[in-house]
Design a protein around this motif. Structure first.
Motif, PDB file in Angstrom:
ATOM      1  N   ALA A 138       0.838  -1.201   0.000  1.00  0.00           N
ATOM      2  CA  ALA A 138       0.000   0.000   0.000  1.00  0.00           C
ATOM      3  C   ALA A 138       0.872   1.250   0.000  1.00  0.00           C
ATOM      4  CB  ALA A 138      -0.921   0.002   1.215  1.00  0.00           C
ATOM      5  N   SER A 139       2.017   1.171   0.654  1.00  0.00           N
ATOM      6  CA  SER A 139       2.900   2.332   0.760  1.00  0.00           C
ATOM      7  C   SER A 139       3.557   2.719  -0.551  1.00  0.00           C
ATOM      8  CB  SER A 139       3.979   2.067   1.819  1.00  0.00           C
ATOM      9  OG  SER A 139       4.664   0.865   1.544  1.00  0.00           O
ATOM     10  N   ASN A 140       3.391   1.923  -1.611  1.00  0.00           N
ATOM     11  CA  ASN A 140       3.853   2.374  -2.926  1.00  0.00           C
ATOM     12  C   ASN A 140       3.143   3.652  -3.344  1.00  0.00           C
ATOM     13  OD1 ASN A 140       5.579   0.203  -3.091  1.00  0.00           O
ATOM     14  ND2 ASN A 140       4.253  -1.015  -4.411  1.00  0.00           N
ATOM     15  N   ALA A 141       1.999   3.932  -2.711  1.00  0.00           N
ATOM     16  CA  ALA A 141       1.271   5.172  -2.992  1.00  0.00           C
ATOM     17  C   ALA A 141       2.060   6.411  -2.579  1.00  0.00           C
ATOM     18  CB  ALA A 141      -0.088   5.157  -2.292  1.00  0.00           C
ATOM     19  N   TYR A 142       3.102   6.240  -1.768  1.00  0.00           N
ATOM     20  CA  TYR A 142       3.948   7.389  -1.446  1.00  0.00           C
ATOM     21  C   TYR A 142       4.532   8.026  -2.710  1.00  0.00           C
ATOM     22  CZ  TYR A 142       4.039   6.415   3.615  1.00  0.00           C
ATOM     23  OH  TYR A 142       3.706   6.243   4.928  1.00  0.00           O
ATOM     24  N   ALA A 143       4.608   7.277  -3.787  1.00  0.00           N
ATOM     25  CA  ALA A 143       5.117   7.831  -5.046  1.00  0.00           C
ATOM     26  C   ALA A 143       4.231   8.962  -5.552  1.00  0.00           C
ATOM     27  CB  ALA A 143       5.214   6.730  -6.102  1.00  0.00           C
ATOM     28  N   TRP A 144       3.009   9.035  -5.039  1.00  0.00           N
ATOM     29  CA  TRP A 144       2.074  10.072  -5.488  1.00  0.00           C
ATOM     30  C   TRP A 144       2.073  11.309  -4.593  1.00  0.00           C
ATOM     31  CZ3 TRP A 144      -2.244   5.835  -5.398  1.00  0.00           C
ATOM     32  CH2 TRP A 144      -2.025   4.916  -6.450  1.00  0.00           C
ATOM     33  N   ILE A 145       2.909  11.329  -3.581  1.00  0.00           N
ATOM     34  CA  ILE A 145       2.856  12.414  -2.600  1.00  0.00           C
ATOM     35  C   ILE A 145       2.967  13.782  -3.267  1.00  0.00           C
ATOM     36  CG2 ILE A 145       4.230  13.560  -0.804  1.00  0.00           C
ATOM     37  CD1 ILE A 145       4.604  10.886   0.529  1.00  0.00           C
ATOM     38  N   GLU A 146       3.948  13.962  -4.140  1.00  0.00           N
ATOM     39  CA  GLU A 146       4.193  15.295  -4.707  1.00  0.00           C
ATOM     40  C   GLU A 146       2.994  15.805  -5.484  1.00  0.00           C
ATOM     41  OE1 GLU A 146       7.307  17.690  -7.642  1.00  0.00           O
ATOM     42  OE2 GLU A 146       7.654  15.582  -7.142  1.00  0.00           O
ATOM     43  N   ARG A 152      -3.351  17.991  -6.107  1.00  0.00           N
ATOM     44  CA  ARG A 152      -4.500  17.209  -5.622  1.00  0.00           C
ATOM     45  C   ARG A 152      -4.932  16.217  -6.712  1.00  0.00           C
ATOM     46  NH1 ARG A 152      -3.144  17.654  -1.113  1.00  0.00           N
ATOM     47  NH2 ARG A 152      -4.312  18.570   0.614  1.00  0.00           N
ATOM     48  N   ALA A 153      -3.929  15.491  -7.221  1.00  0.00           N
ATOM     49  CA  ALA A 153      -4.197  14.501  -8.263  1.00  0.00           C
ATOM     50  C   ALA A 153      -3.220  13.341  -8.132  1.00  0.00           C
ATOM     51  CB  ALA A 153      -4.072  15.118  -9.649  1.00  0.00           C
ATOM     52  N   VAL A 154      -3.720  12.144  -8.400  1.00  0.00           N
ATOM     53  CA  VAL A 154      -2.881  10.966  -8.579  1.00  0.00           C
ATOM     54  C   VAL A 154      -2.647  10.798 -10.070  1.00  0.00           C
ATOM     55  CG1 VAL A 154      -2.844   8.434  -8.454  1.00  0.00           C
ATOM     56  CG2 VAL A 154      -3.617   9.782  -6.483  1.00  0.00           C
ATOM     57  N   ILE A 155      -1.404  10.649 -10.469  1.00  0.00           N
ATOM     58  CA  ILE A 155      -1.046  10.486 -11.876  1.00  0.00           C
ATOM     59  C   ILE A 155      -0.374   9.125 -12.018  1.00  0.00           C
ATOM     60  CG2 ILE A 155       0.271  11.438 -13.799  1.00  0.00           C
ATOM     61  CD1 ILE A 155       0.085  14.167 -12.428  1.00  0.00           C
ATOM     62  N   ALA A 203      -6.986   6.570  -5.150  1.00  0.00           N
ATOM     63  CA  ALA A 203      -7.085   8.031  -5.159  1.00  0.00           C
ATOM     64  C   ALA A 203      -8.315   8.497  -4.393  1.00  0.00           C
ATOM     65  CB  ALA A 203      -7.120   8.545  -6.594  1.00  0.00           C
ATOM     66  N   ALA A 204      -9.420   7.777  -4.574  1.00  0.00           N
ATOM     67  CA  ALA A 204     -10.643   8.126  -3.842  1.00  0.00           C
ATOM     68  C   ALA A 204     -10.460   7.935  -2.341  1.00  0.00           C
ATOM     69  CB  ALA A 204     -11.806   7.279  -4.349  1.00  0.00           C
ATOM     70  N   ALA A 205      -9.729   6.886  -1.951  1.00  0.00           N
ATOM     71  CA  ALA A 205      -9.470   6.663  -0.527  1.00  0.00           C
ATOM     72  C   ALA A 205      -8.603   7.775   0.049  1.00  0.00           C
ATOM     73  CB  ALA A 205      -8.810   5.298  -0.330  1.00  0.00           C
ATOM     74  N   LEU A 206      -7.619   8.239  -0.720  1.00  0.00           N
ATOM     75  CA  LEU A 206      -6.806   9.359  -0.261  1.00  0.00           C
ATOM     76  C   LEU A 206      -7.643  10.630  -0.129  1.00  0.00           C
ATOM     77  CD1 LEU A 206      -3.587   8.731  -2.385  1.00  0.00           C
ATOM     78  CD2 LEU A 206      -3.759   8.601   0.102  1.00  0.00           C
ATOM     79  N   VAL A 214      -9.482  14.591  -4.723  1.00  0.00           N
ATOM     80  CA  VAL A 214      -8.228  14.184  -5.357  1.00  0.00           C
ATOM     81  C   VAL A 214      -8.588  13.575  -6.706  1.00  0.00           C
ATOM     82  CG1 VAL A 214      -6.206  12.679  -5.258  1.00  0.00           C
ATOM     83  CG2 VAL A 214      -7.040  13.790  -3.165  1.00  0.00           C
ATOM     84  N   GLY A 215      -8.125  14.179  -7.771  1.00  0.00           N
ATOM     85  CA  GLY A 215      -8.437  13.686  -9.102  1.00  0.00           C
ATOM     86  C   GLY A 215      -7.527  12.540  -9.512  1.00  0.00           C
ATOM     87  N   PHE A 216      -7.820  11.988 -10.689  1.00  0.00           N
ATOM     88  CA  PHE A 216      -6.974  10.920 -11.225  1.00  0.00           C
ATOM     89  C   PHE A 216      -6.662  11.229 -12.679  1.00  0.00           C
ATOM     90  CE2 PHE A 216      -5.596   6.977 -13.000  1.00  0.00           C
ATOM     91  CZ  PHE A 216      -4.923   6.354 -11.967  1.00  0.00           C
ATOM     92  N   VAL A 217      -5.380  11.212 -12.997  1.00  0.00           N
ATOM     93  CA  VAL A 217      -4.917  11.422 -14.367  1.00  0.00           C
ATOM     94  C   VAL A 217      -4.238  10.135 -14.816  1.00  0.00           C
ATOM     95  CG1 VAL A 217      -3.424  12.756 -15.891  1.00  0.00           C
ATOM     96  CG2 VAL A 217      -4.578  13.882 -13.956  1.00  0.00           C
ATOM     97  N   GLU A 218      -4.795   9.513 -15.840  1.00  0.00           N
ATOM     98  CA  GLU A 218      -4.276   8.210 -16.263  1.00  0.00           C
ATOM     99  C   GLU A 218      -3.188   8.370 -17.321  1.00  0.00           C
ATOM    100  OE1 GLU A 218      -5.817   3.753 -17.470  1.00  0.00           O
ATOM    101  OE2 GLU A 218      -7.180   5.461 -17.716  1.00  0.00           O
ATOM    102  N   LEU A 219      -2.049   7.761 -17.048  1.00  0.00           N
ATOM    103  CA  LEU A 219      -0.956   7.726 -18.009  1.00  0.00           C
ATOM    104  C   LEU A 219      -1.120   6.538 -18.951  1.00  0.00           C
ATOM    105  CD1 LEU A 219       2.120   8.291 -15.637  1.00  0.00           C
ATOM    106  CD2 LEU A 219       0.939  10.014 -17.022  1.00  0.00           C
TER     107      LEU A 219
END
Length: 281
Positions: A138-146, A152-155, A203-206, A214-219
């Motif tokens: 779960a802590s791999n989500a730290y990659a989204w911190i910045e 306010r988006a997960v990319i 992202a929704a949980a965050l 918190v939005g989501f931008v899909e790569l």
């Protein structure tokens, strides 16, 4: 005495705390000085698994060893057999290895060759052994911190591909059980969360934990590959993207081992997000 390597990380630090709280004498091992205080009953020794000759002071008086390889050790270092020989010569009788689910699902993965070497060495060590194979953290989500902090988006890629990521706190709790209790010799446990969750759902949980949208931008896969090339070895990138984007059924399956070993359900990603929301604020 229980020796915990990798004692400064997401798994090792809470493991040291849990063992000390249970009244165990613990040696916390890391290559660098610790940035936090240790609990009563624990001591710190600097040593490096890549150089077994440094392990002597750490293993002094040890009966049980928790092996956690740092990320930069996955591709090199001393032979695993030398590490296990040093442990055996020091009087260690039981070893618990933190490995990876990938060693079961993708036995040829380039990124996990070092862990496969350690699994083989542990099994052939002549010691009582247990292997823990967690899925994605779960802590791999730290990659989204910045981007969560600034935009306010997960990319991320593969917005709707679900995996049962595991809370590192559960890995630590399971490790504490198998390090302290009998009955786990020769066992391999697979550790996952209680349900598969997609990056979009994470992202929704965050957002819920932060109390803000918190939005989501899909790569695309190629965009993700270009991003990962900045910090990940080239041969590892495609294998990682395969796992994230085209997981095997075994990688999406929820394992019962966490609940069975802890006597409670595995922690959810939402629970992890709530505890760690300040990092994203």
């Amino acid at each position: 005495m229980i020796v915990v390597t990798g004692a400064s990380g997401n798994v090792g630090r809470p493991l040291v705390e849990a063992l000390a709280a249970a009244g165990e004498k613990v040696t916390a091992v890391s290559r660098s000085p610790l940035s936090h205080d240790l609990p009563e009953g624990a001591r710190h020794v600097r040593a490096d698994l890549a150089d077994p000759s440094t392990l002597g002071p750490a293993l002094e008086g040890a009966e049980t060893l928790f092996l956690l390889l740092a990320g930069d050790l996955l591709g090199g270092g001393a032979p695993a057999t030398e590490v296990l020989a040093a442990a055996r010569e020091a009087g260690v009788r039981r070893v618990v290895l933190l490995s990876s689910q990938i060693n079961a699902t993708r036995p040829d993965a380039l990124s996990h060759g070092r862990l496969r070497e350690f699994e083989e060495a542990v099994r052939g060590s002549g010691l009582d052994w247990t292997i823990l194979r967690p899925g994605g953290f779960a802590s791999n989500a730290y990659a989204w911190i910045e981007t969560v902090r600034t935009q306010r988006a997960v990319i991320a890629p593969f917005a709707d591909v679900a995996l049962p990521v595991v809370d590192p706190a559960d890995i630590s709790a399971v490790a504490a059980v198998v390090l302290r209790e009998d009955g786990h010799s020769g066992q391999t446990y697979e550790l996952t969360g209680p349900a598969a969750v997609t990056p979009r759902e994470q992202a929704a949980a965050l957002a819920e934990a932060l109390g803000e949208e918190v939005g989501f931008v899909e790569l695309t896969r190629e965009q993700a590959r270009e991003h990962m090339a900045r910090f990940m070895p080239e041969p590892v990138i495609d294998g990682t993207l395969d796992i994230l984007g085209e997981p095997l059924p075994a990688e999406q399956r929820v394992s019962p081992d966490v609940e069975r070993l802890l006597g409670r359900p595995a922690g959810s990603f939402a629970g992890w997000a709530e505890r760690n929301a300040p990092a994203f604020a």
